[in-house]
Design an enzyme around this catalytic site. Structure first.
Site, short mmCIF file in Angstrom:
data_model
loop_
_atom_site.label_atom_id
_atom_site.label_comp_id
_atom_site.label_asym_id
_atom_site.label_seq_id
_atom_site.Cartn_x
_atom_site.Cartn_y
_atom_site.Cartn_z
N HIS A 261 0.80 -1.22 0.00
CA HIS A 261 0.00 0.00 0.00
C HIS A 261 0.84 1.28 0.00
O HIS A 261 0.31 2.36 0.25
CB HIS A 261 -0.92 0.01 1.22
CG HIS A 261 -1.94 -1.08 1.22
ND1 HIS A 261 -2.93 -1.18 0.27
CD2 HIS A 261 -2.11 -2.15 2.03
CE1 HIS A 261 -3.68 -2.24 0.50
NE2 HIS A 261 -3.20 -2.85 1.57
N GLN B 12 -1.28 -13.70 5.12
CA GLN B 12 -2.42 -12.91 5.60
C GLN B 12 -3.72 -13.62 5.28
O GLN B 12 -3.96 -14.01 4.13
CB GLN B 12 -2.41 -11.52 4.97
CG GLN B 12 -1.32 -10.62 5.53
CD GLN B 12 -1.54 -9.16 5.21
OE1 GLN B 12 -0.66 -8.51 4.68
NE2 GLN B 12 -2.71 -8.65 5.55
N GLU C 252 -7.49 -12.87 5.09
CA GLU C 252 -8.34 -11.67 5.06
C GLU C 252 -9.55 -11.85 4.15
O GLU C 252 -10.02 -10.89 3.53
CB GLU C 252 -7.51 -10.44 4.66
CG GLU C 252 -6.50 -10.67 3.56
CD GLU C 252 -5.49 -9.54 3.46
OE1 GLU C 252 -5.67 -8.49 4.10
OE2 GLU C 252 -4.52 -9.70 2.71
N ALA D 297 -9.57 -5.60 8.62
CA ALA D 297 -10.21 -4.60 7.77
C ALA D 297 -10.62 -5.20 6.43
O ALA D 297 -11.76 -5.04 5.97
CB ALA D 297 -9.27 -3.42 7.56
N ASP D 298 -9.69 -5.91 5.78
CA ASP D 298 -10.01 -6.53 4.51
C ASP D 298 -11.07 -7.62 4.67
O ASP D 298 -11.92 -7.81 3.81
CB ASP D 298 -8.76 -7.13 3.87
CG ASP D 298 -7.96 -6.10 3.09
OD1 ASP D 298 -8.48 -5.60 2.09
OD2 ASP D 298 -6.82 -5.79 3.49
#
Length: 247
Positions: A42, A143, A145, A170-171
């Site tokens: 990001h 991760q 997600e 969050a994702d």
């Protein structure tokens, strides 16, 4: 060594680096952080900027994990040759994906390409046999997600070579059109943590404030990434602190 500390069950606290400059790694090396996660997913890190940050991390003996945009063999090879302590791969949904990621960090059939003249290889000064063995010290964080990733959390955690599962709350919420504090996200986090702990894999979490760490460690987290240099600056120079300074 970061991998051995993870295996020992140590409670580890790091932060996320979003600004592509090695000087910040130097500064963070003077703190008590256990690691830094460089966020190339990001943030706008060029190859050269990432290389300098990893060089700085080795100079100040602060382990660096690199969060990749995607876990392709080419991307993994590049950051490991630079000398990163490990990788963080987003959006891992199945054990097959996790297995392929681990394989890309190791030498051997179907594994990473060998070059001894890299920083990781001591620019040719480390014997090939030792360098091949050292690949086993690479930290692999996947991760989880998505709902699919949570459903497969046990199988992912059972994958040999996976050191930690990073729950991307969050994702996980956004991908299902849910608010971040939805009960299903809480349940998914707990389910993933339990899958990790059953398989001696470290549960990993991101929090925005260091005051949240104790609670998450109490729930079973073993690795926590706290905020970022952006968050640190915003907190330090918030309206409240500036107002207090002005009297």
């Amino acid at each position: 060594m970061l991998k051995s500390r993870i295996a020992a069950g140590d409670r580890l606290v790091g932060t996320v680096l979003k600004t592509p400059h090695y000087g910040l790694i130097e500064v963070l090396g003077g703190t008590d952080l256990d690691f830094v996660m460089i966020d190339t997913e990001h943030s706008p890190f060029s190859t050269a900027e990432l290389d300098r940050c990893i060089l700085a991390s080795r100079a100040v003996d602060l382990p660096v994990l690199v969060r990749l945009v995607e876990g392709t063999p080419a991307a993994i090879l590049q950051v490991l040759d630079m000398g990163a302590a490990g990788i963080v791969v987003p959006q891992v949904d199945t054990a097959a994906e996790a297995k392929a990621i681990v394989q890309a960090t190791r030498y051997g059939p179907g594994g990473r390409g060998f070059a001894g003249t890299t920083r990781a290889g001591g620019f040719g000064t480390i014997p090939a046999s030792d360098l091949i063995e050292r690949a086993n010290d690479v930290v692999v964080v996947v991760q989880i997600e998505s709902a699919e990733g949570v459903a497969n959390a046990s199988a992912i955690a059972q994958t040999s070579g996976v050191d930690a599962c990073f729950v991307g709350r969050a994702d996980l919420a956004v991908s299902q059109g849910l608010p971040l504090n939805a009960p299903v996200i809480e349940s998914a986090t707990e389910e993933t943590f339990q899958a990790c702990m059953r398989n001696n894999v470290a549960p990993m979490m991101f929090v925005s404030d260091i005051s949240e760490c104790a609670g998450w460690f109490g729930r079973g987290a073993r690795i926590i990434a706290v905020g970022s240099e952006h968050k640190a600056m915003q907190s330090y120079f918030s309206a409240g602190t500036i107002g207090s300074a002005k009297g």
